[in-house]
Scaffold this motif. Sequence first.
Motif, PDB file in Angstrom:
ATOM      1  N   ARG A 124       9.433   1.835  -8.602  1.00  6.70           N
ATOM      2  CA  ARG A 124       9.780   2.322  -7.263  1.00  6.70           C
ATOM      3  C   ARG A 124      10.379   1.206  -6.414  1.00  6.70           C
ATOM      4  O   ARG A 124      11.343   1.425  -5.685  1.00  6.70           O
ATOM      5  CB  ARG A 124       8.523   2.887  -6.593  1.00  6.70           C
TER       6      ARG A 124
ATOM      7  N   SER B 296      -6.211   7.024   8.335  1.00  8.39           N
ATOM      8  CA  SER B 296      -5.412   6.053   9.082  1.00  8.39           C
ATOM      9  C   SER B 296      -6.201   5.364  10.188  1.00  8.39           C
ATOM     10  O   SER B 296      -5.675   4.492  10.863  1.00  8.39           O
ATOM     11  CB  SER B 296      -4.162   6.718   9.653  1.00  8.39           C
TER      12      SER B 296
ATOM     13  N   HIS C 292       0.861   4.056  -2.972  1.00  7.69           N
ATOM     14  CA  HIS C 292       0.503   5.434  -2.602  1.00  7.69           C
ATOM     15  C   HIS C 292       1.596   6.409  -3.054  1.00  7.69           C
ATOM     16  O   HIS C 292       1.317   7.480  -3.608  1.00  7.69           O
ATOM     17  CB  HIS C 292       0.296   5.472  -1.087  1.00  7.69           C
ATOM     18  N   GLU C 293       2.849   6.030  -2.852  1.00  4.32           N
ATOM     19  CA  GLU C 293       3.947   6.888  -3.309  1.00  4.32           C
ATOM     20  C   GLU C 293       3.972   6.963  -4.834  1.00  4.32           C
ATOM     21  O   GLU C 293       4.181   8.025  -5.414  1.00  4.32           O
ATOM     22  CB  GLU C 293       5.301   6.340  -2.825  1.00  4.32           C
TER      23      GLU C 293
ATOM     24  N   LEU D 215      -4.965   7.264  -0.394  1.00  2.07           N
ATOM     25  CA  LEU D 215      -4.978   6.531   0.878  1.00  2.07           C
ATOM     26  C   LEU D 215      -6.246   6.799   1.669  1.00  2.07           C
ATOM     27  O   LEU D 215      -6.619   7.958   1.871  1.00  2.07           O
ATOM     28  CB  LEU D 215      -3.848   7.016   1.770  1.00  2.07           C
TER      29      LEU D 215
ATOM     30  N   GLN E  88       1.694   6.788  -6.948  1.00  2.00           N
ATOM     31  CA  GLN E  88       0.676   7.637  -7.588  1.00  2.00           C
ATOM     32  C   GLN E  88       0.637   9.021  -6.927  1.00  2.00           C
ATOM     33  O   GLN E  88      -0.425   9.601  -6.731  1.00  2.00           O
ATOM     34  CB  GLN E  88      -0.697   6.951  -7.668  1.00  2.00           C
ATOM     35  N   ASP E  89       1.817   9.535  -6.633  1.00  2.98           N
ATOM     36  CA  ASP E  89       1.947  10.905  -6.126  1.00  2.98           C
ATOM     37  C   ASP E  89       1.262  11.130  -4.796  1.00  2.98           C
ATOM     38  O   ASP E  89       0.677  12.199  -4.564  1.00  2.98           O
ATOM     39  CB  ASP E  89       1.392  11.914  -7.144  1.00  2.98           C
ATOM     40  N   ARG E  90       1.327  10.126  -3.928  1.00  5.52           N
ATOM     41  CA  ARG E  90       0.777  10.278  -2.571  1.00  5.52           C
ATOM     42  C   ARG E  90      -0.697  10.617  -2.561  1.00  5.52           C
ATOM     43  O   ARG E  90      -1.138  11.490  -1.806  1.00  5.52           O
ATOM     44  CB  ARG E  90       1.565  11.326  -1.795  1.00  5.52           C
ATOM     45  N   THR E  91      -1.442   9.947  -3.393  1.00  8.60           N
ATOM     46  CA  THR E  91      -2.898  10.117  -3.369  1.00  8.60           C
ATOM     47  C   THR E  91      -3.546   8.762  -3.082  1.00  8.60           C
ATOM     48  O   THR E  91      -2.902   7.725  -3.142  1.00  8.60           O
ATOM     49  CB  THR E  91      -3.415  10.612  -4.727  1.00  8.60           C
TER      50      THR E  91
ATOM     51  N   GLN F 179     -11.712   9.412   0.976  1.00  3.56           N
ATOM     52  CA  GLN F 179     -11.301   9.284  -0.427  1.00  3.56           C
ATOM     53  C   GLN F 179     -12.499   9.009  -1.326  1.00  3.56           C
ATOM     54  O   GLN F 179     -13.386   8.227  -0.948  1.00  3.56           O
ATOM     55  CB  GLN F 179     -10.320   8.113  -0.601  1.00  3.56           C
TER      56      GLN F 179
ATOM     57  N   VAL G  34       0.831  -1.205   0.000  1.00  5.18           N
ATOM     58  CA  VAL G  34       0.000   0.000   0.000  1.00  5.18           C
ATOM     59  C   VAL G  34       0.861   1.248   0.000  1.00  5.18           C
ATOM     60  O   VAL G  34       0.593   2.209  -0.738  1.00  5.18           O
ATOM     61  CB  VAL G  34      -0.959  -0.035   1.210  1.00  5.18           C
ATOM     62  N   ALA G  35       1.916   1.258   0.821  1.00  2.00           N
ATOM     63  CA  ALA G  35       2.758   2.452   0.913  1.00  2.00           C
ATOM     64  C   ALA G  35       3.454   2.721  -0.424  1.00  2.00           C
ATOM     65  O   ALA G  35       3.532   3.871  -0.872  1.00  2.00           O
ATOM     66  CB  ALA G  35       3.788   2.296   2.035  1.00  2.00           C
TER      67      ALA G  35
END
Lengths: 229, 229, 229, 229, 229, 229
Positions: E188, E39, E28-29, E36, E31-34, E155, E24-25
């Motif tokens: 990545r 928490s 998320h990174e 999620l 796709q440009d930190r979108t 989201q 997941v992390a």
Amino acid sequence: MAVVYKNVRRAESSVVDGLGGLGVATIHEAQDRTGLLASNINPIFRGRRISGSAITVSVAPCDNWMIHVALEWCHDGDILVVAPTSPSDAGFFGELLATSARARGVRGLVIDGGCRDVAELEAMDFPVWSKCISATGTVKETLGSVNVPIVCAGQLVQPGDVVVGDDDGVVIVPRRNAPKVLEASIAREEKEAVSRARYQKGELGLDFHGMRDRLLKEGLTYIDELAAE
Amino acid sequence: MAVVYKNVRRAESSVVDGLGGLGVATIHEAQDRTGLLASNINPIFRGRRISGSAITVSVAPCDNWMIHVALEWCHDGDILVVAPTSPSDAGFFGELLATSARARGVRGLVIDGGCRDVAELEAMDFPVWSKCISATGTVKETLGSVNVPIVCAGQLVQPGDVVVGDDDGVVIVPRRNAPKVLEASIAREEKEAVSRARYQKGELGLDFHGMRDRLLKEGLTYIDELAAE
Amino acid sequence: MAVVYKNVRRAESSVVDGLGGLGVATIHEAQDRTGLLASNINPIFRGRRISGSAITVSVAPCDNWMIHVALEWCHDGDILVVAPTSPSDAGFFGELLATSARARGVRGLVIDGGCRDVAELEAMDFPVWSKCISATGTVKETLGSVNVPIVCAGQLVQPGDVVVGDDDGVVIVPRRNAPKVLEASIAREEKEAVSRARYQKGELGLDFHGMRDRLLKEGLTYIDELAAE
Amino acid sequence: MAVVYKNVRRAESSVVDGLGGLGVATIHEAQDRTGLLASNINPIFRGRRISGSAITVSVAPCDNWMIHVALEWCHDGDILVVAPTSPSDAGFFGELLATSARARGVRGLVIDGGCRDVAELEAMDFPVWSKCISATGTVKETLGSVNVPIVCAGQLVQPGDVVVGDDDGVVIVPRRNAPKVLEASIAREEKEAVSRARYQKGELGLDFHGMRDRLLKEGLTYIDELAAE
Amino acid sequence: MAVVYKNVRRAESSVVDGLGGLGVATIHEAQDRTGLLASNINPIFRGRRISGSAITVSVAPCDNWMIHVALEWCHDGDILVVAPTSPSDAGFFGELLATSARARGVRGLVIDGGCRDVAELEAMDFPVWSKCISATGTVKETLGSVNVPIVCAGQLVQPGDVVVGDDDGVVIVPRRNAPKVLEASIAREEKEAVSRARYQKGELGLDFHGMRDRLLKEGLTYIDELAAE
Amino acid sequence: MAVVYKNVRRAESSVVDGLGGLGVATIHEAQDRTGLLASNINPIFRGRRISGSAITVSVAPCDNWMIHVALEWCHDGDILVVAPTSPSDAGFFGELLATSARARGVRGLVIDGGCRDVAELEAMDFPVWSKCISATGTVKETLGSVNVPIVCAGQLVQPGDVVVGDDDGVVIVPRRNAPKVLEASIAREEKEAVSRARYQKGELGLDFHGMRDRLLKEGLTYIDELAAE
């Protein structure tokens, strides 16, 4: 990924302003109980009811740079709607930005984050709905976007949607639905006026809304008194 | 399981009204620090102190049907006390229900849930203590009960108990204890008046409450000044 | 371990009072965005801005004994700063203690806990910043300390530090830094006055703060309009 | 006001143990969705399902003295149910008290507060449901009561009520209702076994619970596909 | 307003399954930190990583009727994504619905609400990400919608979006972007493998990411040791 | 204001390691119930007890740049203690940083923020105590400081203080006090071993701690049984 859409289609100003004459709760009901922001979004001071067209701003947490960017594209009658990309209690907005916003015709701010200078904002009569009051400063380091669809306090907000805020919170009316939501809200108000008059005379909703049959059918039991303890 | 008890034994109105002349904090102390609702129950507007007899309402989450049912059994001087069977932030109560409640003699509402139309409720001067302000609409689908014992914001409330609310929150006084709690509260106020006068003159509680000996016995140490950093 | 330091070095009163003429947000910025208490510390009533020297009090949860002890060592112009050793929502402070505090010259209270008698405190105009409003009573059973360094709402507070509170919250200025923070705050206010005037005329921060180049360099893209949905 | 009731009427052990063979969710449903503690009460370790008779303990916040007092009156098959008189996250219970409790036949603990020594408690296989895990120490200063009715995590608990805990949380069954709740729970399990078998074969609840008519009547609309964005 | 869209465009199964092999992390990174979820959405048990196509379900609070409706339109490889229209902690989903879901090919559930029967769900190895664990029962009274865009835990989720969940939480990948997000995620991971090897040898990120210059330029100061207290 | 102190005085390794053999609850008691981090700081996986010397890191919210900077100054046996300057739930730390930290001899991390890659961290057996689990990415934009005093989860932490973490949470032991806290903790453990043995035999704390007299003196009343309802 960081984009500013310069122009936004707004609802007719008569529709926007018409919605501003009605309450958030009424509008929320009139559009089938949709569009309400989460109940932790509250006015920083009481007694204002405003409506306007959404200028949406997606900001990095603790970073208010894009609010400056957004102000360039605001028109008379707009409301800034700001959401950070991850939760933040920082004070993204204060009296200086409000001064600039007012000069651009902005009617108010809705933010899923913190606000500061609340005494000054109340003195200026610049209404804000926020998640908290916080003096925490923000930076101007990371890009975001203006006038993209955002999720703010649990609701999707499109640029140009109608935003209405009062002491009960904030409701979003999608731009295209705004005329018919206005109509439905007015109809609801008229119906409520009739109910109000009957309630004032001491009539029960049970009677004039005809609930008694359904209560019985569902099995509600009436007993004189709880047995002595 | 869904039951309405139509009649409720209430405390003497002189006792109920007497308690309304005293503060929530005082009454809570006078009954051995019991009966306070949780501190997240707050008035929707400031400056009111009321007392009344509890009409208890157990509702389904997001469902205000039983509040309509309860209004039929309210008398002059009652206060509605409403608790959902599982947590809910919905806006169970607004200006129309308040209009009906007022016409039935109800003095106010205490709810472990949300309230809406707060500007209108303040204009009507109808006091409400709630967990939050929320415009979220509710349905009328599921039965509940009226005038059964309920747990509201962490406290057991029996129908007919005395409810007192002010800016500090809400305290419940069991009906049978009400006369002696009133007496103890008045006695406490008188004692506090004496303390207040001594405090105003600059006397220390340490001295006139005789705390110094016990502090020493427990081992409190006095030192002139924290060593320079 | 339970110690009372009787004497505290305070900042010059001109510095303390000077900081009281400035806002919490300004001071927080002027000292590099440090010193703010957590944003759940709020004034119990709006519209006051005060400054003073910290008398720190470390108390047991639900126990206000050491506040009585602390009052003996308060001077004109002090502010009580109270933190329990584990989280507590109890109502540690009310109108009687405020009466005593005022008689000792105390200007206000900051507490990472609850406060009660808020209507009376507002009537007395005694300002308090607290985590919640709660009538819950406290005991006088366990020792604590006075004028030791404490952590209050996430910040280290030393006795004698300058405390400033307003509607935005509370900021702590370390005693030794106070003169230069005052200076920097005043400089900041002057700079903000210039910005305010430009904002009022409708100028954009983008222009007079010269942000446009950096926005472009970081890759911000401008597009006319979001494609039709 | 501080009272210890030494003896408690308990449900038949066959009933208590019978309920321990069923799940919390099943029992909660079988008694009309009542009796569940708030969802912030969780097991400190997973995988245990226990039942027992409630020994209730009302404690002061951050004070575990009365748990010691209560242990004297515990029998084989009891469960301690502890509630502080105002909210507290302290660690009221750890491995030493669990050792004593086990020696007295206690099966577990339910507490609207904190618990500590959780690694040791898991090693001992002593189940606890608590609001949090916290090493914060408690004192032995203030009296409370044992085997009085208490409100724990939003539910009224009477001494001798049946307590059932599993990974889903905790449910309270009033002593007098326990036999019929056991029966209803078993009936529910049997009905669920039938449903489970049908679900496993791929049948839809819509069909074998006959929901389709009501869905249509309520106005549910079926459309082939969301229009292309 | 209550609509079921029967058919959903899904991403290629090779893409969906490819994303399920990544964290997941990482996604998320990539796709440009979108994308999620908030928490507070956590797995009910640890150790599973799944991916699937979103079947979205908008439900009334405390009402799981529409989950039954949604199951009819689920295919092999889908994940249910459920959001109530106002916040609710009820236990919307348990072992019976999971049995039905599994029989329909559903891989798991993501819900901005509560889940129950968690021991049984773990025994079945049916993964769920939820806001809380709660045995609270739900009703089947109010219509909602299936396969409409919903906001879940902050989201926007469109039907057919790719959902990936693991111990870190849940990320949503918009269907159209899925192939290129898969590619970017793999890239990545490869880059991270290189970094990992260098970190393992004791190299510093400061050096091989070349951060030292920028740190100096920003003004970071190195001092040998904090002065003795 | 952004400073890195390169060298830190640490406690003797025998003392640090000795404290790691004891529990957090024991140490907290042995140092007069001080030093515990807030109870919302939890291990990301269970079953580890570690101790080490604090390397403190003050970071901007959502920014992990300074963790990279701090790693250069870590020695064998250190624990990173990280606090953001305003609250943040972002995932500041994951498997890559853990790989680097391990290579530098770091034993674990304590952070008043979020952590990610928790499955990988458990597989590596790298213990972390955090406020939440969150995959949210962080930036490397804003300077902070290393080895300055920080407030982390409500406690002051000085560089070189001893940090102990286990399933109950985290406790900080000031470096200078560490030897005597170790001694007091061992003494406490020995005393507890005696109590444990007596508890196991079924003796009551009431008896061997001699509480009965004080209970009577305080007014505790024993009654046979609660009157029938």
